[in-house]
Structures are given as C-alpha cells and as structure tokens.
Scaffold this active site. Structure first.
Site, mmCIF file in Angstrom:
data_model
loop_
_atom_site.group_PDB
_atom_site.id
_atom_site.type_symbol
_atom_site.label_atom_id
_atom_site.label_comp_id
_atom_site.label_asym_id
_atom_site.label_seq_id
_atom_site.Cartn_x
_atom_site.Cartn_y
_atom_site.Cartn_z
ATOM 1 N N ASP A 170 56.865 49.515 -46.986
ATOM 2 C CA ASP A 170 55.407 50.385 -47.023
ATOM 3 C C ASP A 170 55.170 51.650 -47.653
ATOM 4 O OD1 ASP A 170 56.682 51.498 -45.015
ATOM 5 O OD2 ASP A 170 54.943 52.302 -43.849
ATOM 6 N N ASP B 20 60.884 48.895 -45.159
ATOM 7 C CA ASP B 20 59.716 47.375 -44.947
ATOM 8 C C ASP B 20 58.510 47.967 -45.405
ATOM 9 O OD1 ASP B 20 59.640 49.812 -43.920
ATOM 10 O OD2 ASP B 20 57.880 49.842 -42.278
ATOM 11 N N SER C 4 61.806 50.719 -40.555
ATOM 12 C CA SER C 4 61.359 51.546 -42.064
ATOM 13 C C SER C 4 62.088 51.668 -42.938
ATOM 14 C CB SER C 4 60.216 52.570 -41.569
ATOM 15 O OG SER C 4 59.581 53.082 -42.301
ATOM 16 N N ASP D 133 61.642 51.304 -49.203
ATOM 17 C CA ASP D 133 62.100 51.920 -48.389
ATOM 18 C C ASP D 133 62.410 50.395 -47.935
ATOM 19 O OD1 ASP D 133 59.365 51.506 -47.495
ATOM 20 O OD2 ASP D 133 59.649 52.743 -45.610
HETATM 21 MG MG MG Z 1 58.124 52.521 -44.147
#
Ligand code: MG
Length: 456
Positions: A245, A243, A99, A241
């Site tokens: 999400d 990844d 992440s 960020d």
């Molecule tokens: Mg994330």
C-alpha cells in the site's frame, strides 16, 4: 485510542504464536461476523507471510460456520482487497497482513463496503462483540460457501484507466521495481509492462522471511534499488512495503526520497490541473505540501496521523488526492486508500508528460531540515502534560491541535504527539536549516521535560 484493546493504527496486529493464534483469529473473526449480523459476502485476501495461510483458513472457516459466503481473492496487496470489496459489492473485506512489520508479525485489516478500513467506532463495536464472546454458529443448512476469484487483471486495468498509456509507452521509460519480497511483486512489474515500460525487478520473489531488504521500504535500506536505477539509467525506481500500500521512490541518479517529497510531486503535478486542489495529509507531513498548495492555488487539509483518517477526510471533503510521509498515496478516482501500484502508474504518467527528470522535479521542491526524537512520559500523565504544553508554547503563527500539538513558526514547526502504544512523547521538527531545526528540537524537548516535571 484507549478504548480499543486490539485494533491499532492499521487493523489488529501481533506476533504469531503470541497474540496471533488460530484460537484468537477464530474469536476475532466470530466477532467480525457478529458485527455484520452474520450476513452478506466477505472478501478475503492475504499477503505472502509464512503465517498467512493458517490465518486465512481460520478466518474463512469461521466466516463459513457463521453462514457468511466468502470470496477468496488469494495472494494480493491490501489495496487490491480494498478495490475488490467495492467492485464485488461485498459487505466487508478482511486482509491478512502485518504490512511493513517484521516477518514474525501478522494480523487482520478489516475493510468496510466502501473499500476503506472500518472506522474507529466500528472497531470498538467489533471489540465489544469479542469481549461479549457470544458467537453464532449457523444452522447446517445455511453454512457459507467459498468462491475463488482472481481480480489481478481487473485491478491493473482499472489503474491503467487513470493514466495515458500511449504517452507512457511512447516515452520508452525504464523503471526499477523493488518488491521487497512482498505481494506488490505480483502487480507492479506487470502493471509497468502493460504500460510499455521496461522493468528491472529486484526482490520480487515472494518470501515470508523478507530476505531482500526487509518488509519496510526505508530509504536507507533501498541501496540495491538505488544502485540498479543508476546503473541502468532508469527514469525512476519504486519500492513497496510487505502489502504494497506504500510506495517509496528513487530518481535516475540513485537518490531515494522520503514519502513527503514524492507526495509533494503528486500534489503539484496532479492537482494543478484539477478544479478541486485540496490535498489531505496528516499533521506530521513536511511544509513542502503547504508550499506546493500555495504555488498551485490549492489548500492543505490536515488530519490525525493514520491512513484511515486521510481516507475518511478525503471522502467527506470529496478530495482527489492525499498522501503520507511514509509513502502512502491516496487517489480517490481509483479508491480513496493508499495504493502503491496506483502511485507507480501516476508517477510514470507524470514523467511521461514532463520535460524534467525525476531528480529535477525533486530539486524544484523547497528543501527543509527535519529531526525526530522522543521524551519518556508516564502514560497516565500524557493528556495533562499535553494540555499544559499548549499553554506554554509561545510565538507561533499557527497552532494545530488535531493530533498532539503542532506549533508553526516563521522558520519551521514543532509537532509533539503522545505515542498511542508507548510511554513516550514523539517530537518532530522541521526548519529551513539544520541549525534552526536543532534549536527547535532542543527547545521543544525542554518544554516537554519541564512540563512533565511540574506534575511529578
Ligand atoms: Mg502497508
């Protein structure tokens, strides 16, 4: 919390070469295979970290050797893997990502067949399999196969199906996208382009070292995005960020906001037209969300801190919308998980129909002063101390004990939470003015310290 050794708030994470080695990844993936009885299809996606390829091939190799078929969807944001698990009716998904953590970290997020990360109970089951170490190797005639599928277009098209593409393209908007050198760079600029929005991209070269501004979109680090938005007079700016999400937004003047202010805009503009006006959010969110709920005749449902709790609560209560102060927006008609690209499309949709600019929408929201701090406390005292604090706090209008202790007063609130990983209590306060916030913080810290001392 204490029952799990490896799973944290968002999957299993660690430093590459320390916790995260091919040996550990093989064992963990074997445990995941045992958890699903070595059957079914598993979707595997990964982010663009330097360590993601070795982890991905270790994961795939272990799944195949257990007789599980794999669908490899390549380099993708976490929410795309979550989307793909549902779309492809897979048994499970595994996303290789850490992440927003620094580049030397990596890990695995394990996704259930409904697209949401597996529950804490299931995480405990996986860890039990890992402890037992009784791993299965398939008969050579029943080994798994890999199929490679690119799901990017299908994912973008689903996001677009929830917004008004004609209205957005007619508005001739300009948006700055800061991909943070992460996998969101493969989606969000193209999504906006398809919506007829002019895109100004920064940090959209994939790079596992995250050289642009790091992998966490903290508002004070997004100076280049803010400057670009101001200079091109963009309608808004968006940063992800590692990844993708999460989505942090900035306005046309170059001001970047914390997530709890942008989630309040979504809450207001999306839920005001919906029958179900329930907004799901962790106890750490600003009172802005309760003010908006009051304004639109809605209701806030508080959860523990962590996206999995928001997702599962939304699912249970059939909620449309949820949000987190770190920039997580959950829109369940799409997938009830936080999704940065979906948040971007919804923001474009909101601004295409609004006569206000982004900064005007932000300025309409109530303003609060917030402060955060921590107090040292030995791990073995935390639960006793928390119990004792709850009988010490006085004068509140409401006491929420879903996660730690949140005391709400007429002029603000105090949240005291034991950290899951460190020997500390975290304390968050919010009040109408900075003076009041400082006072609440001082009193809160004093109560925690005195309570700890009473046990020593
Ligand atoms: Mg994330």
């Amino acid at each position: 919390m204490t029952e799990r050794k490896y799973f944290g708030t968002n999957g299993v994470r660690g430093v590459v070469g320390e916790l995260i080695t091919n040996f550990f990844v093989n064992k963990l993936t074997s445990a995941i295979s045992s958890f699903i009885e070595n059957k079914g299809v598993v979707v595997v996606g990964s982010d663009a970290r330097t360590s993601s390829p070795f982890i991905k091939y270790a994961v795939i190799s272990t799944l195949l050797s257990s007789g599980i078929d794999v669908i490899d969807i390549g380099l993708v944001p976490t929410p795309l893997t979550q989307f793909a698990v549902r779309k492809l009716k897979a048994r499970l998904g595994i996303m290789i990502t850490a992440s927003h953590n620094p580049p030397q970290f990596n890990g695995l997020k394990v996704i259930s067949d409904d697209g949401i990360e597996i529950s804490v109970e299931d995480q405990i089951k996986v860890e039990k399999e890992l402890e037992e170490g009784d791993f299965y190797f398939s008969d050579w005639t029943k080994l798994g196969n890999v199929t490679k599928i690119n799901m990017i277009d299908e994912y973008i098209d689903q996001i677009i199906s929830f917004v008004d593409i004609d209205k957005i393209s007619k508005k001739k908007m300009k948006v700055v996208v800061d991909g943070g050198n992460g996998v969101g760079s493969l989606i969000t600029p193209y999504l906006f382009k398809k919506l007829g929005v002019k895109v100004f991209s920064i940090n959209t070269t994939l790079d596992g070292y995250f050289p642009g501004r790091g992998s966490e979109p903290l508002p004070h680090l997004l100076t280049e995005m803010a400057r670009t938005a101001k200079s091109v007079n963009a309608d808004f700016s968006i940063a992800h960020d590692g990844d993708a999400d999460r989505a942090i937004f900035g306005d046309e003047r170059g001001v970047v906001y914390w997530g709890d202010r942008s989630i309040a805009i979504f809450e207001k503009m999306i839920l005001q037209d919906e029958q179900n006006k329930l907004f799901v959010t962790p106890v750490s969110s600003s009172s802005v969300v309760t003010d908006i709920a009051e304004e639109i005749g809605g209701k806030v449902e508080w959860t523990k801190v962590g996206c999995i709790y928001v997702s599962r609560t939304m699912q249970k209560l059939n909620a449309i919308l949820g949000g987190e102060e770190n920039g997580g927006l959950f829109y369940s008609p799409h997938v009830p998980v936080r999704d940065g690209a979906m948040a971007g499309a919804l923001m474009a949709n909101i601004l295409s129909t609004s006569s206000s600019t982004f900064s005007e929408l932000m300025n309409e929201l109530p303003q609060y002063a917030q402060l955060k701090d921590k107090v040292q406390c030995p791990n073995n005292l935390k639960s006793k101390v928390l119990d004792a604090i709850s009988s010490r706090v006085k004068g509140y209008t409401e006491l929420i004990t879903i996660d730690g202790l949140k005391a709400i007063y007429d002029n603000g609130w105090v949240l005291i939470r034991p950290s899951g990983t460190e020997p500390i209590f975290r304390i968050f306060v919010e009040a109408n003015t900075m003076d009041e916030a400082e006072k609440l913080l001082k009193e809160g810290k004093k109560t925690i310290k005195e309570t700890i001392e009473s046990f020593q």
